[in-house]
Design a protein around this motif. Sequence first.
Motif, PDB file in Angstrom:
ATOM      1  N   THR A   1      10.482 -19.800 -39.384  1.00  0.00           N
ATOM      2  CA  THR A   1      11.533 -19.528 -40.367  1.00  0.00           C
ATOM      3  C   THR A   1      10.948 -18.954 -41.648  1.00  0.00           C
ATOM      4  O   THR A   1      11.703 -18.458 -42.494  1.00  0.00           O
ATOM      5  CB  THR A   1      12.325 -20.811 -40.701  1.00  0.00           C
ATOM      6  N   ARG A   2       9.621 -19.013 -41.786  1.00  0.00           N
ATOM      7  CA  ARG A   2       8.968 -18.497 -42.992  1.00  0.00           C
ATOM      8  C   ARG A   2       7.978 -17.378 -42.717  1.00  0.00           C
ATOM      9  O   ARG A   2       7.565 -16.683 -43.637  1.00  0.00           O
ATOM     10  CB  ARG A   2       8.218 -19.626 -43.702  1.00  0.00           C
TER      11      ARG A   2
ATOM     12  N   THR B   1      13.076 -15.631 -31.838  1.00  0.00           N
ATOM     13  CA  THR B   1      12.149 -16.334 -32.728  1.00  0.00           C
ATOM     14  C   THR B   1      10.808 -15.607 -32.764  1.00  0.00           C
ATOM     15  O   THR B   1      10.291 -15.180 -31.734  1.00  0.00           O
ATOM     16  CB  THR B   1      11.939 -17.779 -32.243  1.00  0.00           C
TER      17      THR B   1
END
Length: 219
Positions: free
Chosen positions: A59-60, A85
Amino acid sequence: MTTPLPHRVLRALDEFNAAHPWDHNAHYHRWILRQLPRRFDTALDIGCGSGDLVRLLATRADEVQGIDSDPAIISRAQRLTPPATAATFTLADALTGVPAGPYDVITCVATLHHLPFAEALTVFRRHLAPGGTLVVVGLSRTQTAGDHLLGAAASPLNAAIGWLKNKGRRAPRPASMTAPTRPAEMSFSDIVGAVHDALPGARLRRRLFWRYTLVWRRR
């Protein structure tokens, strides 16, 4: 001198905790994120298990590599990870099979005690980019009065959290906790000495739930 909990109490806590398990390693995942920049290009999770931390790092990060030596757990990590992802899972040895870096972030949770300690730290340092951050959540052997005090404090808290997380019901063992384990052989003081030789300036702390943490930023 620390007075250990009575044997009957310890046995009762062990039985209760076995019926209400929860993932002590995942407990520290959010803490790990707080040690890291808001955004970074690349990350590597060593001993990634079923990939929970890899998916959080993604997510980062622009790209995250997760490696593990267990083919079944790598397969599970791949199944659990949505195709969009930014994560790749590789069956690899933590010392000799690390995908080419360097990495802005390297994480290692409950894996370091399975590896030759000093050699593993050298490998981590070699693959970390200048300015990068290494975060380890590890296990150490109980030795000192402080270790026993933390263990005594963690035992009832561990039971309470297990009860709350499972809403009072008996629960199956979390999937990320099913990999083969072995007890830690190094004491925390041994770890501190070895880390300071290999990673000058690293920050180490004893933690609850039979863990310690290590944070090192490469200059």
